[in-house]
Scaffold this motif. Structure first.
Motif: not given
Length: 498
Positions: A153-157, A159-162, A167-174, A357-361
């Motif tokens: 479960k922790a691994k899934k969490d 992975e989900k957090a990563v 996604t946030k990092l990609s947005e910031l990069k854009n 759109e903000i909450n998609q990630a």
């Protein structure tokens, strides 16, 4: 004197035979007459008779022999008494020996019985140890299984957090690329018109600072905390944003303070505002971060002139620009359509589409989506706040709450999904989203809570062993003390209690 009675002398040759005869006579006399044995000598007539036959010496010897025989008889009698006493003593000793032997046999039997009992007890203890070891091994296996499940479960969490952070990092990069492109363009324009003094960007009337970057559709500001807090006092939160939780803002501030992320405050993400064409502004994202900044500032842990990144979005005017997103992305046809009608709707629904759109990630609970009516959201909010007021010790400010607690937002979403969501079956409550009241929903919750309160302890711990069982029993103990059982078993399983 009669010649036959006259004493005569005996020759030496006849003396021996006379002595032998006297001895025989004396012996026979002693055997025949008890008085002779008792008297120890020759009596009356026998003595007279002996005098005619024996000489005086022979008579004397005969008397000595008779006395000796009497003494021997007495010795024999004493010996007989001694023998009898010895026999009695021997008999007593034999009896004592037999008694000792019987005691020894009894003692041996008792020892054998005790040994048998000790052996049986030892076998029982060995079996008990085996059972204890078996139970301990089962507990270890269960704990290992639970640990493995938690690890998965922790691994899934993680992975989900990563994934979310990527996604946030990609947005910031854009955004950074766009800012770099804008900066490059600005530099080029500056180079092209080196002789012309650049016109400074105007200072925002509420943020009290000029934008650091103007991307057209939004502007980025390095606003100070004092201006932001003043803006927060006069700027409402978007009306369909999730409810502001003061305890959540305090939790964020406490987290920062404990880790030394203050003065300056290390704040992740940015605060997102929307400014409409008439100048009206509202907070679209970051309300709890602003609340945390206020708490830190009031505690002296965040300076008034400290800078925070703020982005302000501006609704776009109608445009005939064709879509570049395709129909697969949510809101693509609405946000980038090529029809003026769609763009007109964009201005009206700009905040709603941007919020989605903000909450998609990030995980957004079903009850917080704009599609849910304001009335139903308000009813559910009042319901969970009423329950929290009744059971204050059982509600946690964190969404990562521990059993037996619940969280207001999670509980509100569980109620919405179970009673009014598309995937829910109403749980037999028969409530309608358009007419359901706070009392209706509370009655539904209390009915389930009462059913849970009647469960036996063994039902709560079924299939659980080791530390997991101890943890469940501890949670159950607190639930009993406060009369609230919805969070004993994590998740929405309480909804099915009857």
């Amino acid at each position: 004197m009669h010649p036959y009675l006259k004493p005569r002398a005996f020759s030496s040759s006849s003396s021996s035979s006379s002595t032998t005869a006297a001895s025989s006579f004396s012996s026979s006399a002693s055997l025949q007459s008890p008085s002779s044995s008792a008297g120890g000598g020759l009596t009356g007539v026998r003595r007279i008779l002996a005098s005619f036959i024996l000489s005086s010496d022979e008579i004397e010897r005969l008397e000595e022999a008779s006395a000796s025989a009497s003494a021997s008889a007495s010795s024999v009698k004493d010996a007989s008494l001694t023998i009898k006493a010895a026999q009695d003593q021997a008999s007593a000793e034999v009896a004592a020996a037999r008694a000792s032997l019987a005691d020894a046999i009894a003692a041996r039997a008792s020892a054998e019985a005790e040994a048998k009992e000790a052996r049986a007890q030892a076998l029982m203890e060995i079996e008990s140890v085996k059972n204890s070891q078996s139970a301990a091994m089962q507990t270890i296996q269960n704990d290992l299984k639970n640990a493995q499940s938690e690890l998965v479960k922790a691994k899934k969490d993680v992975e989900k957090a990563v994934k979310v952070e990527r996604t946030k990092l990609s947005e910031l990069k854009n955004q950074l690329k766009a800012a770099e492109a804008a900066a490059t363009a600005a530099a080029a324009a500056s180079t092209a018109s080196a002789t012309v003094e650049a016109t400074p960007l105007p200072v925002h009337p509420l943020l009290n600072v000029a934008p650091a970057v103007d991307l057209g559709y939004k502007k980025l500001f390095h606003a100070d905390i004092a201006s932001l807090l003043k803006l927060q006092e006069n700027t409402p939160v978007w009306h369909k944003q999730r409810m502001f939780r003061p305890e959540r803002a305090k939790a964020i501030a406490l987290y920062k303070a404990k880790r030394g992320q203050v003065n300056p405050v290390s704040l992740p993400g940015i605060v997102t505002l929307v400014e409409e064409t008439d100048g009206k502004m509202y907070v679209l994202d970051g309300q709890h971060r602003l609340g945390a900044l206020r708490v830190l500032h009031e505690k002296g842990l965040a300076a008034a002139d400290e800078k925070v990144m703020v982005e302000v979005f501006y609704p776009r005017a109608p445009s005939s620009k064709p879509s570049t997103m395709g129909d697969d992305a949510e809101g693509a046809s609405d946000m980038d359509g090529d029809a003026d009608a769609a763009n007109a709707r964009d201005i009206k629904r700009f905040a709603e589409l941007l919020f989605k759109e903000i909450n998609q990630a990030e995980p957004l609970r079903d009850v917080d989506w704009p599609d849910v009516s304001d009335r139903l959201r308000a009813v559910l909010e009042e319901t969970v706040q009423t329950l929290r007021g009744k059971y204050p010790k059982m509600f946690s400010a964190s969404a990562r709450y521990q059993s037996p607690h619940v969280n207001v937002d999670v509980l509100k979403d569980e109620l919405f999904q179970a009673l009014f969501g598309d995937s829910g079956d109403g749980k037999g409550a028969g409530l309608d989203a358009g007419t359901a009241s706070v009392d209706d929903i509370i009655a539904f919750v209390e009915e389930r809570n009462s059913a849970l309160a009647k469960r036996k302890d063994s039902t709560w711990t079924k299939g659980i062993a080791g530390k997991g069982k101890d943890k469940r029993l501890k949670a159950l103990e607190k639930a009993k003390a406060n009369g609230f059982f919805l969070g004993v078993v994590p998740g929405p399983s309480w909804l099915d209690a009857k």
